[in-house]
Enzyme design. Structure first.
Site, PDB file in Angstrom:
ATOM      1  N   GLY A  46       0.843  -1.191   0.000  1.00  0.00           N
ATOM      2  CA  GLY A  46       0.000   0.000   0.000  1.00  0.00           C
ATOM      3  C   GLY A  46       0.875   1.236   0.000  1.00  0.00           C
ATOM      4  N   GLN A  51       2.876   9.973   1.542  1.00  0.00           N
ATOM      5  CA  GLN A  51       4.189   9.321   1.686  1.00  0.00           C
ATOM      6  C   GLN A  51       5.150   9.712   0.564  1.00  0.00           C
ATOM      7  OE1 GLN A  51       2.267   5.234   2.429  1.00  0.00           O
ATOM      8  NE2 GLN A  51       4.169   5.107   3.604  1.00  0.00           N
ATOM      9  N   CYS A  94       5.768  -0.257   7.732  1.00  0.00           N
ATOM     10  CA  CYS A  94       5.413   0.945   6.962  1.00  0.00           C
ATOM     11  C   CYS A  94       6.627   1.392   6.174  1.00  0.00           C
ATOM     12  CB  CYS A  94       4.964   2.064   7.902  1.00  0.00           C
ATOM     13  SG  CYS A  94       4.481   3.581   7.051  1.00  0.00           S
ATOM     14  N   LEU A  95       6.425   1.722   4.904  1.00  0.00           N
ATOM     15  CA  LEU A  95       7.537   2.179   4.067  1.00  0.00           C
ATOM     16  C   LEU A  95       8.131   3.481   4.608  1.00  0.00           C
ATOM     17  CD1 LEU A  95       6.028   1.387   0.547  1.00  0.00           C
ATOM     18  CD2 LEU A  95       7.828   0.126   1.757  1.00  0.00           C
ATOM     19  N   HIS A 136      -4.585   1.183   7.594  1.00  0.00           N
ATOM     20  CA  HIS A 136      -3.237   1.750   7.703  1.00  0.00           C
ATOM     21  C   HIS A 136      -3.086   2.942   6.744  1.00  0.00           C
ATOM     22  CE1 HIS A 136       1.331   1.132   7.918  1.00  0.00           C
ATOM     23  NE2 HIS A 136       1.191   1.911   6.853  1.00  0.00           N
ATOM     24  N   GLU A 137      -3.571   2.773   5.498  1.00  0.00           N
ATOM     25  CA  GLU A 137      -3.432   3.842   4.494  1.00  0.00           C
ATOM     26  C   GLU A 137      -4.346   5.029   4.805  1.00  0.00           C
ATOM     27  OE1 GLU A 137      -0.948   3.452   2.872  1.00  0.00           O
ATOM     28  OE2 GLU A 137      -0.738   1.288   2.938  1.00  0.00           O
ATOM     29  N   HIS A 140      -2.839   7.272   7.234  1.00  0.00           N
ATOM     30  CA  HIS A 140      -1.855   8.195   6.642  1.00  0.00           C
ATOM     31  C   HIS A 140      -2.547   9.468   6.152  1.00  0.00           C
ATOM     32  CE1 HIS A 140       2.032   6.162   6.617  1.00  0.00           C
ATOM     33  NE2 HIS A 140       1.548   5.083   6.025  1.00  0.00           N
TER      34      HIS A 140
HETATM   35  O1  GNR Z   1       4.010  -2.562   2.600  1.00  0.00           O
HETATM   36  C1  GNR Z   1       3.374  -2.462   3.642  1.00  0.00           C
HETATM   37  N1  GNR Z   1       3.112  -3.567   4.372  1.00  0.00           N
HETATM   38  C2  GNR Z   1       2.245  -3.570   5.453  1.00  0.00           C
HETATM   39  C3  GNR Z   1       2.264  -4.687   6.284  1.00  0.00           C
HETATM   40  C4  GNR Z   1       1.407  -4.764   7.354  1.00  0.00           C
HETATM   41  C5  GNR Z   1       0.524  -3.738   7.595  1.00  0.00           C
HETATM   42  C6  GNR Z   1       0.501  -2.621   6.792  1.00  0.00           C
HETATM   43  C7  GNR Z   1       1.353  -2.533   5.713  1.00  0.00           C
HETATM   44  S1  GNR Z   1       1.310  -1.154   4.690  1.00  0.00           S
HETATM   45  C8  GNR Z   1       2.961  -1.127   4.117  1.00  0.00           C
HETATM   46  C9  GNR Z   1       3.146  -0.032   3.074  1.00  0.00           C
HETATM   47  C10 GNR Z   1       2.916   1.318   3.703  1.00  0.00           C
HETATM   48  O2  GNR Z   1       3.651   1.833   4.475  1.00  0.00           O
HETATM   49  N2  GNR Z   1       1.788   1.904   3.396  1.00  0.00           N
HETATM   50  O3  GNR Z   1       1.474   3.084   3.943  1.00  0.00           O
HETATM   51 NI    NI Z   2       2.517   3.167   5.852  1.00  0.00          NI
END
Ligand code: GNR
Ligand code: NI
Length: 172
Positions: A46, A51, A94-95, A136-137, A140
């Site tokens: 995601g 980001q 999270c990236l 999660h997204e 953000h």
């Molecule tokens: O790549 C991602 N893997 C992930 C693994 C577990 C829960 C959430 C994520 S999202 C993350 C990519 C990211 O940071 N998206 O905002």
């Molecule tokens: Ni993230």
């Protein structure tokens, strides 16, 4: 198509509350294309626009597994229309918080309404990894990172580690 640099914490831009997309234009679609390419290259499942420094309420997701057919989702102006009472714990990464992982509890299932790549209204009922990733997204888009769901102790441990890494990288 272009790869965009991903912002890593600590960075004030990751705290911005992104603003709704007014119209799904070709420029918006171009940004979504670049985000998807950036997400696949990272690799990640995601990516929210902030980001890569774009404070718009949009994100891309693909939770298909390696070897499966790709299933990209382009999600604009998402809103939860329902969340389950039942929670589920998942180990998140999270990236924008490279190499940091922690267990986060969130509703196990969600329904989300949004505009798709063509600006058409859609609704999605998600569970499992897709439900985790959507939440999660969408966090953000409101300037929230997964560490904000942890205790202050755990959050500060992770953020201090990242700050140190950044200082070391800057010093070369
Ligand atoms: O790549 C991602 N893997 C992930 C693994 C577990 C829960 C959430 C994520 S999202 C993350 C990519 C990211 O940071 N998206 O905002
Ligand atoms: Ni993230």
């Amino acid at each position: 198509m272009a790869l965009l640099p991903i912002i890593t914490a600590p960075d004030k831009r990751l705290e911005i509350v992104s603003t709704p997309v007014e119209a799904v234009t070709d420029e918006v679609r171009r940004q979504l294309d670049d985000m998807l390419e950036t997400m696949y290259a990272a690799p990640g499942i995601g990516l929210a626009a902030i980001q890569v420094g774009i404070p718009k309420r949009m994100l891309v997701i693909d939770v298909s597994r390696e070897g499966e057919e790709k299933r990209p989702l382009y999600i604009i102006n998402p809103e939860f229309t329902w969340v389950s009472d039942e929670d589920k714990v998942y180990e998140e990464g999270c990236l924008s918080l490279p190499e940091q992982y922690a267990e986060v509890a969130r509703p196990a299932e969600v329904k989300v309404s949004y505009l798709d790549y063509n600006g058409e209204k859609q609704e999605l009922h998600a569970d499992g990894l897709l439900a985790v990733c959507l939440q999660h997204e969408i966090d953000h888009l409101d300037g929230i990172l997964f560490v904000d769901h942890l205790s202050a102790l755990k959050r500060n441990m992770i953020l201090r580690k990242l700050l140190k890494q950044k200082r070391l990288a800057e010093a070369g």
